[in-house]
Scaffold this active site. Structure first.
Site, short mmCIF file in Angstrom:
data_model
loop_
_atom_site.label_atom_id
_atom_site.label_comp_id
_atom_site.label_asym_id
_atom_site.label_seq_id
_atom_site.Cartn_x
_atom_site.Cartn_y
_atom_site.Cartn_z
N GLY A 13 0.71 -1.24 -0.01
CA GLY A 13 0.11 -0.03 0.05
C GLY A 13 0.94 1.32 0.19
N ARG A 16 0.15 6.08 -1.71
CA ARG A 16 -0.51 7.26 -1.44
C ARG A 16 -0.30 7.40 0.21
NH1 ARG A 16 -6.87 7.32 -1.47
NH2 ARG A 16 -7.22 5.33 -0.21
N SER A 145 -4.02 1.00 13.60
CA SER A 145 -4.75 2.34 13.86
C SER A 145 -5.47 2.70 15.19
CB SER A 145 -5.90 2.38 12.59
OG SER A 145 -6.76 3.67 13.09
N TYR A 159 -13.67 -2.11 9.78
CA TYR A 159 -12.16 -1.59 9.89
C TYR A 159 -11.44 -1.66 11.37
CZ TYR A 159 -8.49 2.01 9.23
OH TYR A 159 -7.22 2.59 9.32
N VAL A 160 -12.31 -1.37 12.18
CA VAL A 160 -11.94 -1.37 13.76
C VAL A 160 -11.36 -2.83 13.97
CG1 VAL A 160 -12.55 -1.26 16.01
CG2 VAL A 160 -13.23 0.58 14.44
N ALA A 161 -12.22 -3.88 13.58
CA ALA A 161 -11.95 -5.18 13.76
C ALA A 161 -10.65 -5.47 13.28
CB ALA A 161 -13.13 -6.14 13.56
N ILE A 192 -4.10 11.17 10.28
CA ILE A 192 -2.96 11.98 9.94
C ILE A 192 -3.41 12.82 8.62
CG2 ILE A 192 -0.82 11.24 8.77
CD1 ILE A 192 -0.97 10.61 11.83
#
Length: 252
Positions: A13, A16, A145, A159-161, A192
C-alpha cells in the site's frame, strides 16, 4: 551512512498517504524499496510522484497487488524476493476503510475489508519471515490504527476489527518469528493529514482535533519516523510492541 542503507524493504500500500511517505523515507535512507498498489495506474502514478520528490530512480520499484485475492501475498513476496535478492524489512500498510456508511456494510464488503487489512498482513509476514530468516533475520512493521484501540470515531466496525486484529497479530507473530531473528512490531497512528482525510467534513475534523490532547492531526513523516526506528538497528531489542503515534488521543 544510515543503518538502513542497502536494506531491501517492501511497503504494501505504498502509492499514497502514509505508504507513499514510507517509500520515500526508506529510499532517502539508502534502502532499495519495493512497494505495492492495487492497480497498475496507482503504481505508475506513484512512480512519477517519487521522481518528482527526488527519490532515487533506481531505488524504488512498484508491484501490482490486490490483497482481496487470497493468492496475492505469497505471489508478491516471491516476486519481490526474486527481483531484489531477498527482503530485510516488510511494512504491512495496505488497507481499505469501507463504504461511506459503515453500518450498512454487506457480508462481501466486510470480508474484503478484513482480507485487505488483516488477512494479507499475516500471509505477507509469514512468507517474508521465511525469506528474512534465510538471511539471518529482519524486521516486520504492521500499520494498525487508533481505531482498533478506541473503537473508531470516524470508521466502521469492520475496519476497527481489522486494526484491532493487527495489534494482536503483531504480538503473535513476534513470539513465533523470534527464533528466526525476525522482530515484529506495530505502529498505530491516529488521524493523519493525507489525501484521504483531507476530504473529511470540517465538522468531523474539528471533532477529532478536539478529542486529541495535542490539538491537531498528525503528519505522515511523524508516522514514518516511528516505522524507520522499528525497522532499524536502534530497535534491535524491541519486538511485539505497538508504538502509538496519536497525539495523546489514546494512552495505553
Amino acid at each position: 551512512m544510515s543503518e538502513l542503507d542497502g536494506k531491501i524493504v517492501l511497503v504494501t500500500g505504498g502509492t499514497r498517504g502514509i505508504g507513499f511517505e514510507l517509500v520515500r523515507s526508506f529510499a532517502a535512507e539508502g534502502s532499495s524499496v519495493a512497494f505495492s498498489g492495487a492497480t497498475a495506474d496507482s503504481v505508475a502514478q506513484a512512480a512519477v510522484r517519487l521522481k518528482e520528490v527526488g527519490a532515487p530512480f533506481d531505488a524504488c520499484r512498484g508491484f501490482v497487488a490486490d490483497f482481496a485475492d487470497a493468492d496475492t501475498p505469497s505471489r508478491l513476496i516471491a516476486e519481490v524476493a526474486k527481483a531484489f535478492g531477498g527482503i530485510d524489512v516488510l511494512v504491512c500498510n495496505a488497507g481499505v476503510s469501507g463504504p461511506s456508511d459503515p453500518w450498512i456494510v454487506q457480508a462481501e464488503e466486510w470480508d474484503r475489508i478484513l482480507a485487505v487489512n488483516l488477512r494479507a498482513a499475516f500471509f505477507c509476514a509469514r512468507d517474508a519471515a521465511e525469506e528474512m530468516g534465510a538471511k539471518g533475520g529482519g524486521s516486520i512493521v504492521n500499520i494498525a490504527s487508533v481505531a482498533g484501540q478506541i473503537g473508531g470515531a470516524a470508521t466502521g466496525p469492520a475496519y476497527v476489527a481489522a486494526k484491532a486484529g493487527m495489534i494482536g497479530l503483531t504480538r503473535s507473530l513476534s513470539r513465533h518469528f523470534a527464533k528466526l531473528h525476525v522482530r515484529v512490531n506495530c505502529v498505530a497512528p491516529a488521524d493523519i493529514d493525507t489525501d484521504m482525510t483531507a476530504g473529511w467534513p470540517d465538522d468531523l475534523r474539528q471533532r477529532l482535533v478536539a478529542m486529541t490532547p495535542l490539538g491537531r492531526f498528525g503528519q505522515v513523516d511523524e508516522v514514518s519516523g516511528a516505522v524507520l526506528f522499528l525497522a532499524g538497528g536502534g530497535a534491535s531489542f524491541v519486538t511485539g510492541q505497538t508504538i502509538n503515534v496519536n497525539g495523546g488521543i489514546y494512552m495505553g
